[in-house]
Design a protein around this motif. Structure first.
Motif, PDB file in Angstrom:
ATOM      1  N   PRO A  69       0.786  -0.577  -0.528  1.00 57.30           N
ATOM      2  CA  PRO A  69       0.079   0.015   0.358  1.00 57.30           C
ATOM      3  C   PRO A  69       1.149   1.285   0.435  1.00 57.30           C
ATOM      4  CG  PRO A  69      -1.252  -1.311   1.381  1.00 57.30           C
ATOM      5  CD  PRO A  69       0.136  -2.499   1.043  1.00 57.30           C
ATOM      6  N   GLN A 105      -6.017  -5.659   0.895  1.00 55.34           N
ATOM      7  CA  GLN A 105      -6.050  -4.138   1.338  1.00 55.34           C
ATOM      8  C   GLN A 105      -5.323  -3.972  -0.303  1.00 55.34           C
ATOM      9  OE1 GLN A 105      -2.790  -3.570   3.831  1.00 55.34           O
ATOM     10  NE2 GLN A 105      -3.214  -4.630   5.554  1.00 55.34           N
ATOM     11  N   ASN A 106      -6.381  -2.698  -0.296  1.00 59.37           N
ATOM     12  CA  ASN A 106      -6.170  -1.640  -1.779  1.00 59.37           C
ATOM     13  C   ASN A 106      -6.179  -0.049  -0.893  1.00 59.37           C
ATOM     14  OD1 ASN A 106      -8.856  -0.982  -0.418  1.00 59.37           O
ATOM     15  ND2 ASN A 106      -9.679  -1.633  -1.861  1.00 59.37           N
ATOM     16  N   THR A 107      -5.586   0.367   0.058  1.00 57.94           N
ATOM     17  CA  THR A 107      -5.741   2.003   0.357  1.00 57.94           C
ATOM     18  C   THR A 107      -4.643   2.181   1.537  1.00 57.94           C
ATOM     19  OG1 THR A 107      -6.500   1.374   2.980  1.00 57.94           O
ATOM     20  CG2 THR A 107      -8.249   2.213   0.327  1.00 57.94           C
ATOM     21  N   PHE A 108      -3.553   2.764   0.841  1.00 56.25           N
ATOM     22  CA  PHE A 108      -2.781   3.212   2.374  1.00 56.25           C
ATOM     23  C   PHE A 108      -3.405   5.194   2.656  1.00 56.25           C
ATOM     24  CE2 PHE A 108       1.005   6.284   2.891  1.00 56.25           C
ATOM     25  CZ  PHE A 108       1.196   5.267   3.866  1.00 56.25           C
TER      26      PHE A 108
END
Length: 297
Positions: A69, A105-108
């Protein structure tokens, strides 16, 4: 090996990759990571493709990593700094099935900053998607199927119908490489014809890398152990000769045709110098880098 194979596919069949990931066959060209920033970028698993309107950033990963991310956010900011007017699609493609939460997970985000990207888990993708065009054939075995053996045979049948010999070779070799994630080597070799794959650039590159490892191990551990590590051919024909051939192939892949006078210099190098050149050329950007390296000897 698997990440580099995916990068090779994306570079060789950009229209097929664009159709899959962007939904339309946009004409894309390779964007070098160095164009985004002077800071180093780990280029072993990512590919940047661009058109006038959009940048496609694809990350191919065999296994999930906790820093993905952050890396995606970092690349997004670098691209915005260099091309503020362009759209950007960022997609992480996981190749091997995993039960880790990291593959979702697809966000930071931290404080008020948030960056998002897309995630594709190949084992959840319908097989039919990857049977539509040659550039996608290699991914079919990794798709949503309970019978990877049968899918490989379907792909092999499709490959046999490819009329362009170079394209056929590249697709076959790439398919064999990725199939190794889920199928045995013996099965793959029984389905895909070796003589086709040997003409592929990616097959030759990986074969050369394997030979380099064998040569290094042979030098470090002795000729006999080197033979056991798979460098019989190098020992029989001369380690130095094989090392020269290997380095020249890598240089051609990296820089294009090497001038005869430079080839002559390389042929006169010792095995140790060839090993050092084999490591150094991974950072070469042009022929001038090779010339500068040779001048230091």
């Amino acid at each position: 090996m698997y990440d580099n194979t995916c990068k090779f596919i994306a570079e060789t069949f950009p229209a097929d990759i664009a159709t899959w990931l962007l939904g339309e066959p946009i004409s894309l060209t390779k964007l070098e990571p160095s164009e985004l920033s002077a800071e180093p970028i780990r280029a072993d698993s990512l590919i940047f493709l661009e058109s006038e309107e959009i940048i496609l950033h694809a990350e191919f990963q065999t296994a999930p990593k906790p820093d993905i991310p952050f890396r995606m956010a970092d690349y997004r900011l670098r691209a915005y700094r260099r091309y503020p007017g362009k759209q950007m699609r960022q997609i992480v493609i996981y190749l091997r099935q995993s039960g880790s939460d990291l593959v979702y997970q697809n966000t930071f985000e931290f404080d008020n900053f948030r960056s998002s990207f897309e995630v594709i888990r190949l084992w959840e993708q319908p097989t039919e998607i990857f049977l539509q065009s040659p550039g996608l054939f290699p991914f079919a075995v990794l798709s949503q199927t309970n019978n990877a053996d049968n899918v490989l045979r379907q792909v092999a049948g499709q490959i046999e119908r490819i009329s362009n010999n170079r394209e056929q070779s590249n697709v076959a070799a790439s398919t064999a490489m990725l199939a190794g994630l889920v199928l045995s080597k013996d099965l793959i070799n029984s389905v895909l014809r070796q003589e086709i794959m040997r003409e592929s650039v990616i097959y030759q590159e990986i074969e050369a890398e394997a030979m380099q490892k064998g040569i290094q191990q042979g030098i470090q551990q002795g000729v006999q152990q080197g033979i056991q590590q798979g460098v019989q051919q190098g020992v029989q024909q001369g380690v130095q000769q094989e090392a020269v051939s290997f380095v020249l192939r890598l240089l051609k892949r990296r820089l294009g045709e090497v001038k005869p006078e430079l080839q002559a210099q390389i042929q006169g190098l010792s095995v140790q110098q060839l090993e050092e050149l084999g490591e150094a050329l991974l950072d070469f950007q042009s022929e001038s880098d090779l010339v500068a390296w040779l001048e230091k000897l």
